[in-house]
Every structure is written in structure tokens, then in C-alpha cells.
Design a protein around this motif. Structure first.
Motif, short mmCIF file in Angstrom:
data_model
loop_
_atom_site.label_atom_id
_atom_site.label_comp_id
_atom_site.label_asym_id
_atom_site.label_seq_id
_atom_site.Cartn_x
_atom_site.Cartn_y
_atom_site.Cartn_z
N ASP A 235 0.83 -1.19 0.00
CA ASP A 235 0.00 0.00 0.00
C ASP A 235 0.88 1.26 0.00
O ASP A 235 1.99 1.24 0.52
N ASP A 236 0.39 2.32 -0.61
CA ASP A 236 1.17 3.55 -0.68
C ASP A 236 1.59 4.00 0.71
O ASP A 236 0.76 4.19 1.61
N GLY A 237 2.89 4.17 0.90
CA GLY A 237 3.42 4.65 2.18
C GLY A 237 3.43 3.63 3.29
O GLY A 237 3.77 3.96 4.43
N ALA A 238 3.08 2.37 2.98
CA ALA A 238 2.93 1.37 4.05
C ALA A 238 4.21 1.11 4.82
O ALA A 238 4.18 0.80 6.01
N THR A 239 5.36 1.25 4.14
CA THR A 239 6.62 0.93 4.81
C THR A 239 7.43 2.17 5.19
O THR A 239 8.60 2.06 5.55
N LEU B 296 8.51 -5.28 5.38
CA LEU B 296 8.29 -4.04 6.11
C LEU B 296 9.60 -3.40 6.56
O LEU B 296 9.64 -2.20 6.85
N THR B 297 10.66 -4.19 6.62
CA THR B 297 11.92 -3.67 7.14
C THR B 297 13.11 -3.89 6.21
O THR B 297 14.09 -3.15 6.27
N GLN B 298 13.03 -4.91 5.35
CA GLN B 298 14.16 -5.25 4.47
C GLN B 298 13.92 -4.64 3.10
O GLN B 298 12.90 -4.90 2.46
N THR B 299 14.85 -3.84 2.62
CA THR B 299 14.66 -3.15 1.34
C THR B 299 15.58 -3.65 0.24
O THR B 299 15.40 -3.28 -0.92
N SER B 300 16.58 -4.47 0.59
CA SER B 300 17.48 -5.02 -0.42
C SER B 300 18.12 -6.29 0.11
O SER B 300 18.05 -6.59 1.32
N TYR B 301 18.75 -7.05 -0.80
CA TYR B 301 19.38 -8.33 -0.46
C TYR B 301 20.77 -8.35 -1.08
O TYR B 301 20.92 -8.08 -2.28
N LEU C 134 11.30 0.27 -7.03
CA LEU C 134 12.07 1.46 -6.64
C LEU C 134 11.16 2.51 -6.02
O LEU C 134 11.54 3.18 -5.04
N ASP C 135 9.96 2.65 -6.58
CA ASP C 135 9.01 3.62 -6.03
C ASP C 135 8.63 3.28 -4.59
O ASP C 135 8.24 4.17 -3.82
N ARG C 136 8.72 2.00 -4.23
CA ARG C 136 8.41 1.57 -2.86
C ARG C 136 9.65 1.51 -1.99
O ARG C 136 9.60 1.04 -0.84
N GLY C 137 10.78 1.93 -2.54
CA GLY C 137 12.02 1.92 -1.76
C GLY C 137 12.69 0.57 -1.68
O GLY C 137 13.51 0.33 -0.78
N ARG C 138 12.37 -0.35 -2.62
CA ARG C 138 12.91 -1.70 -2.56
C ARG C 138 13.70 -2.02 -3.81
O ARG C 138 13.36 -1.57 -4.91
N VAL C 139 14.74 -2.85 -3.65
CA VAL C 139 15.51 -3.38 -4.78
C VAL C 139 15.68 -4.87 -4.53
O VAL C 139 16.32 -5.28 -3.56
#
Length: 307
Positions: free
Chosen positions: A61-65, A126-131, A187-192
């Protein structure tokens, strides 16, 4: 008798109808593949997909994290998981979708630990944005992707326990295809989700949102990795009964064609989403129903297709 009783329950009837709607709207490849199953098993595919979608919608959801909302998002995810577990154990619910999901879990005997791993992976979002490494990403995908293949096995009724590993590989293949297709959206959600070690190896930078020579080389590498997962999954198709083999073969072929669309777009996954048209999905499902499972496209040498 059990099926007739279910059909007489208006809550379940409505719930399965909504699960089919959710799948058709958000998971069209699952939807068209499942049409090749008998209706009683088809609705279970839709129910499992609907549960995954409910959880995805919470964490995506938008802004969820964002820091301001992550605690509330975690609470919503925990509430869904707890409610699902109660309903799966047989507790009544006024929610038709959850009622249908719980009925499918009980009817098919899907193992509880599958859902423990699934909700654990959703919480990780919710907390991990990359690996950092491929193995790190596989650890996440065990609960977000491979486990979906495991959930589907009791629905598909394989003839051998050897179908387990190919089912897990197919779940991973589907998700890696999603990761490669959705780089820009993530990327828009801050994840890679592309492993950081691969980005370093090829000198590629997704945040630049540019198709550079380095980005092309990275994507070629990831696409071939993805195709290897599809080839691993192919070993499980002959272990399924005919209707299930048609279902899985169709979904696998359609998903793998997303990779061809990415290639045809010169690996531009930033400006638009690579898609397989709905008419193409419907046509392939109809052809498989008449002629039998299609030969998986990505087991062969990649070919150019019109985007």
C-alpha cells in the motif's frame, strides 16, 4: 455430498466468486491457467491467490513501509494472519473471501507451516529493502515464492513426491520474473530485489532508471538465471495429472513470455511494465485445452517477439 453442501452455502459461494474476481484482476496468468482445472480445484487456486493478494496489498500500500506507517502496517498484517489462522482452523467468519480461503485450506490439507513462512516473508518486506546476495534473496523467496508452489501442490494433486522441488522452483521462477519486470515499481516503494552483488559485478545502478550497457548485461544475466529456474520447474509437469499439467504448463509458458517482452523492450523496465496481452493468455489456454500442454517457451533459445 461435501461439494453440494459447499455450493449450498451462500457465504462460500460468494467468497469463491470474489476470489475468482481478485485473481482475474490482479493475477491473470493464474486465472487463465486455472481455467484448465476442474471447477472444484480451480476455485482452490483462486482462494490461495486471494490470500496472497490480501497480504501483498497490505505491505505494498502507498506509504505502508515509511517510518510513520510501518508500525500500523505491521499491525494490519498481523491481524490478517491471526484472523486467517482462526478461520483456517474452522472458526466462523462473516467475510466471504476469508471463509472461502479457510475452506480451501482445510479441504486441500495445505500445511500450516506454509503460511507461517509466507506471513514471515511478508513481514520482512516491512523492514528489508534489499538483499546482498542471491542466497540472501532465495532465503526471502522461500517464504514469498517457493512456498506458493508448495501451497498449490495439494490442489494440483501430483502423482509423486518428486514434484515438490520443481513446484518450489516454479514459485521462485514466477517471482524472479516479477522482480525483473517490476524494478521501476519496486524502486518507487524503496525496494531493490536484484541482488546487490550482481549490481556491483556489472556496475549497474537501478536508481538511475536508465538502460545502459551495464544494465543490459545485468539483465541478460538475471534473465538466464530466471530461465534456469523455469527449466528446473519443467521436470515437475509430467508428474501431474492431465488437468493439472495443462494448468501449470499454461501458467509457466505465459509467465516466461514476460521475459521475452522484457528483452524485446531492450531491458527497459523503468518506463512501462512488460505485459503479455490478455487475448494471448486466453488464446493459449484455449489451445492447450484442445491440443494439450504447450512446449515451454523458455526451455529453448530465446527469441524476439513483438512487444
Amino acid at each position: 455430498m461435501r461439494s453440494a453442501a459447499r455450493q449450498a452455502d451462500p457465504l462460500l459461494t460468494e467468497g469463491y466468486r470474489r476470489c475468482a474476481q481478485i485473481t482475474r484482476r490482479y493475477g491473470t496468468t493464474y486465472y487463465w491457467g486455472a481455467l484448465l482445472l476442474p471447477p472444484e480445484r480451480r476455485r482452490h487456486v483462486y482462494a490461495v491467490y486471494a490470500l496472497c493478494r490480501l497480504a501483498d496489498d497490505i505491505v505494498d500500500d502507498d506509504g505502508a513501509t515509511t517510518p510513520a506507517h510501518v508500525e500500523a502496517t505491521a499491525a494490519r498484517l498481523h491481524e490478517l494472519a491471526a484472523t486467517f489462522r482462526r478461520v483456517a482452523d474452522g472458526e466462523p467468519t462473516p467475510d466471504p473471501v476469508l471463509a472461502a480461503i479457510g475452506h480451501s485450506v482445510r479441504s486441500c490439507g495445505i500445511a500450516d507451516e506454509c503460511f507461517e513462512r509466507f506471513f514471515g516473508a511478508m513481514a520482512l518486506d516491512l523492514t528489508q529493502t534489499s538483499y546482498d546476495t542471491w542466497d540472501d534473496l532465495l532465503g526471502y523467496m522461500d517464504g514469498s515464492a517457493a512456498v506458493i508452489g508448495e501451497m498449490m501442490l495439494p490442489v494440483l494433486q501430483p502423482r509423486s513426491p518428486l514434484a515438490l522441488q520443481p513446484a518450489r522452483a516454479l514459485g521462485n521462477a514466477f517471482q524472479l520474473t516479477n522482480f525483473l519486470r517490476d524494478v521501476g515499481e519496486d524502486l518507487d516503494r524503496g525496494r531493490v530485489y536484484v541482488p546487490q552483488e550482481d549490481l556491483r559485478r556489472f556496475g549497474a545502478e537501478p536508481a538511475a532508471r536508465r538502460v545502459t550497457p551495464e544494465w543490459r548485461e545485468l539483465m541478460r544475466f538475471e534473465v538466464e538465471r530466471n530461465r534456469a529456474l523455469y527449466r528446473e520447474a519443467d521436470a515437475g509437469i509430467p508428474l501431474l495429472p492431465a488437468a493439472s499439467a495443462r494448468c501449470v504448463s499454461t501458467a509457466r509458458t505465459l509467465y516466461a513470455r514476460i521475459l521475452e517482452r522484457i528483452e524485446a523492450r531492450d531491458y527497459d523496465v523503468f518506463t512501462d511494465r512488460a505485459r503479455v496481452p490478455t487475448w494471448h493468455k486466453a488464446a493459449l489456454s484455449a489451445r492447450v485445452l484442445v491440443l494439450g500442454p504447450a512446449r515451454p517457451a523458455s526451455s529453448a533459445r530465446p527469441r524476439e517477439v513483438t512487444p
